[in-house]
Write a protein that holds these residues in place. Structure first.
Motif: not given
Length: 473
Positions: A223-234
Motif C-alpha cells: 500500500l506504499g506505507d512504510l511510515f506505519l510499519a515503523y510506528v508500530v515498532d515504536a
C-alpha cells in the motif's frame, strides 16, 4: 585477573547457579526461594512446575508460572511484531531508493558495527549494573529511534539513504546493549533447570512475530506505507518498557558500587579470556557464524520478490516469514529439545539441515517451494539456537553471563549481517541461485569438518554441565 576456569564457581557448588545461599527451608523441609536483593527475606513462592511426561513433544510452558519471567516474556511478545516489521521495511526501503542488492547488504554492515561494539560493551555493562535498569533505558531509546525512522520515511522521495543508515545504526546499538541483559536474567528468574524451556518459549514467540510482522509489513509496503510499519515498532517497544519497569531489581552476582566505564571495558577482555579457556562454548559461536555467513538468504529477498516471484501475491511477506514458519512449528513441538543430552551433535545436525534447505531454496522455481525450503531451514535453526543458548547460559557463571550473552548477540545478529553482504555481493555478480547453493554446500561441509576437528563439541552432553572438565576437554 580471572579465576581458574577449572575450579567450580561458588554458585555451582551445590548443583547450579543461584542455588547456594539463595534458599531457605520451610517447616515441611521444602526449600523456599530467597529474595536475591534482600538475602534475609524469603521471596514470594513460585508454583513448582508439574512433572512433564518424558514422551511429551509439546512446548514446555512451566517457566510462565514465574511472575518475573512472565513480564520478560510478554515484553518480548509485544515487541516482536513491530521489530520484524522494521527489519522488513529497512531493506525494502533501501532497495526502493537504490535498486541495488549490494547496498541492501551494505545496510546490514552499517548495523553490524554498532552491534559488535555495543554488544560486547553491553554484555560487560550487564555484568556490572542492575540489569532491569539497563533493559529499561535501552528499551526507551529503541522506541525513540523507531519513531525517528517513521518520520524519515515521510521525507520527499521516500526517505534519505544516509539518514536511514544513521538511524539503523542507532537501533542496532540500543538492541545490542539490551539483549545481553535480557538473556542474562533468565537463569536468575527460572533457575538452571528451567533455562532450556524458557529459551524455547522466548524463541517460539519470537517466531510468531517474525511470521506476523513480515506478512503485515508486506501488506503495508504494497500500500506504499512504510511510515506505519515503523510506528508500530515504536509503540510496541514502549509497551515492553512498561512491562520491564515492573520487574524487581536484577543485579548480577557480586556487583557492588556504581558502574565504571573502565571496569566495563576491562570486563570485555575478561570475558574473552574466559571464553578462550572454554572450547565448547567457543564453538557454539563458531558454528553459527559459519551457518549465517555462508547461508543467510535475506539480502536476496527483494530481488526475488520483484524478479523470479513477481507474479506471486505478497512475495515480500512470504519470503521474509518463511524461516520463521518452520521455526515456529519446531518451537511448538520443542518439548523434546529440552531433553536432548547430546547437545553438540544435535546442534551440528541441525545446522546441516539448515545448509541443505538453503541449497533447495536457491534452486526453487516457485514461491511456495522456496518458502517450504526456508521453513525447513528455520526448523533446523530453531533447534540449533535453543541448544546453543542453553549451553551458554547454564555453563557460564552468573558474573560472566552478561559478557557471554554479549558475544552471543554479536554472533547471532552479526553473522546474518555479514551473510547479507556476502549474499548480496555474490547475487549481484553471479545470480541468486549461485549465491545460495554455494553457501549451503559450504555450510554442510564445514559442519563435517567441525565434527572431525573438535570432537569435544560433537560429544558434548547436557549431563556434563555440572563439571568444568568436559567443557575444557
Amino acid at each position: 585477573m580471572t579465576k581458574d576456569p577449572a575450579a567450580p564457581h561458588p554458585s555451582q557448588a551445590r548443583g547450579g547457579p543461584l542455588q547456594q545461599g539463595r534458599s531457605s527451608t520451610s517447616p515441611s523441609g521444602d526449600e523456599l526461594p530467597v529474595d536475591p536483593v534482600e538475602p534475609g527475606k524469603v521471596a514470594e513462592p513460585v508454583p513448582v512446575p508439574a512433572r512433564r511426561s518424558s514422551r511429551s513433544w509439546t512446548i514446555d510452558t512451566s517457566p510462565l508460572r514465574n511472575p518475573g519471567y512472565r513480564r520478560l516474556f510478554w515484553g518480548l511478545t509485544t515487541t516482536m511484531v513491530g521489530q520484524q516489521m522494521t527489519l522488513v521495511a529497512v531493506p525494502v526501503q533501501v532497495y526502493a531508493l537504490t535498486r541495488d542488492s549490494l547496498l541492501v547488504g551494505v545496510t546490514s554492515i552499517v548495523s553490524l558495527v554498532p552491534l559488535v561494539v555495543f554488544g560486547l560493551l553491553g554484555g560487560a555493562i550487564a555484568d556490572a549494573m542492575d540489569r532491569r535498569k539497563l533493559m529499561l533505558v535501552t528499551g526507551v531509546g529503541s522506541a525513540v529511534t523507531s519513531a525517528l525512522l517513521a518520520l524519515q520515511a515521510l521525507l520527499p522521495g521516500g526517505g534519505n539513504l544516509w539518514l536511514l543508515w544513521v538511524l539503523v545504526a542507532a537501533v542496532s546499538g540500543f538492541t545490542a546493549v539490551n539483549q545481553p541483559a535480557r538473556s542474562a536474567v533468565i537463569p536468575a528468574l527460572v533457575g538452571p533447570e528451567g533455562v532450556a524451556a524458557a529459551n524455547a518459549l522466548a524463541m517460539t514467540v519470537r517466531q510468531v512475530g517474525v511470521i506476523v510482522g513480515p506478512l503485515a509489513a508486506g501488506l503495508l509496503i504494497g500500500l506504499g506505507d512504510l511510515f506505519l510499519a515503523y510506528v508500530v515498532d515504536a509503540v510496541t517497544l514502549l509497551v515492553a518498557a512498561l512491562l520491564i519497569r515492573g520487574l524487581p531489581p536484577l543485579p548480577p552476582a557480586g556487583v557492588a558500587g556504581p558502574l565504571r566505564l573502565g571496569a566495563a571495558l576491562r570486563g570485555v577482555g575478561e570475558g574473552f579470556g574466559f571464553l578462550r579457556t572454554q572450547p565448547v562454548l567457543l564453538m557454539t559461536f563458531v558454528v553459527d557464524v559459519i551457518a549465517m555467513f555462508f547461508a543467510w538468504p535475506q539480502a536476496v529477498f527483494p530481488e526475488l520478490a520483484e524478479g523470479r516471484f513477481a507474479g506471486s501475491a505478497n512475495a515480500y511477506g512470504w519470503l521474509f516469514a518463511g524461516i520463521s514458519i518452520g521455526a515456529l512449528l519446531m518451537g511448538l513441538t520443542s518439548g523434546w529439545v529440552s531433553r536432548v543430552d547430546r547437545q553438540g551433535a544435535v546442534v551440528l545436525a541441525a545446522i546441516v539441515v539448515w545448509g541443505v534447505a538453503i541449497v533447495g531454496f536457491g534452486l526453487a522455481p516457485s514461491l511456495w517451494l522456496a518458502v517450504l525450503c526456508l521453513a525447513v531451514a528455520g526448523a533446523g535453526d530453531m533447534v540449533s539456537a535453543v541448544l546453543r543458548s542453553s549451553m551458554l547460559q547454564t555453563a557460564a557463571p552468573d558474573e560472566m553471563r552478561g559478557r557471554m550473552q554479549g558475544v552471543f548477540i554479536v554472533v547471532v545478529a552479526g553473522g546474518p549481517r555479514l551473510g547479507d553482504l556476502r549474499a548480496g555481493a555474490m547475487a549481484s555478480a553471479a545470480g541468486v541461485s549461485v549465491a545460495m547453493v554455494s553457501g549451503g554446500v559450504v555450510t554442510v561441509v564445514a559442519m563435517v569438518v567441525v565434527a572431525l576437528a573438535v570432537p569435544s563439541f560433537l560429544h558434548f552432553r547436557a549431563s556434563q554441565k555440572g563439571s568444568a572438565s568436559p567443557i575444557r576437554s
